[in-house]
Design an enzyme around this catalytic site. Structure first.
Site: not given
Length: 146
Positions: A74, A85, A87, A89
């Site tokens: 996202q 930051h 990341h 999922h």
């Protein structure tokens, strides 16, 4: 990143269980170095990402009993990014997981679940992290071949 939250790591990435899991097994892959954009990952991080992700998927597959998943990045407020930051999922998928909809409805449901699902308490999070860590240890030889 508190060490107790990490169930797998290498030189460039951490894997943690999401404190507000949208579904059982919802985990995150996070860069160790502060990176805001995918294009800002350096050559070594980019090269390592797929290998690391495959190892984490192996662990999550063993934990959840499914090898079906969505892998989501996202980027930006309208995409649902909650922290600045990078990341990724990992959303394990199973029949009747409550996410069987069109992709637009799925994204809306995912965003809503992230806002409304109860946050795991420290004991619950530690218990799940330890289960994932134990899987990583048990299957370390297989994981190292990935």
């Amino acid at each position: 990143m508190p060490k107790e939250n990490i169930f797998y790591e290498d030189e460039f990435f951490y894997a943690i269980y999401n404190i507000k899991p949208a579904v059982y097994g919802h985990s995150l892959i996070i860069t160790k170095r502060h990176v805001e954009l995918l294009k800002d990952m350096n050559k070594d991080e980019s090269k390592d990402f797929i290998k690391f992700t495959n190892k984490v998927l192996f662990i999550v597959d063993k934990f959840t009993g499914t090898d079906q998943y969505d892998l989501i990045l996202q980027r930006g407020e309208y995409a649902g990014q909650s922290i600045n930051h990078i990341h990724f999922h990992i959303i394990p998928r199973k029949k009747d997981d409550g996410m069987e909809t069109s992709k637009k409805e799925w994204v809306d449901t995912f965003k809503e679940r992230e806002k409304t699902v109860n946050e795991l308490n420290k004991k619950e999070l530690l218990n799940i992290t330890n289960q994932l860590r134990k899987i990583a240890e048990t299957y370390s030889e297989e994981i190292n071949k990935i």
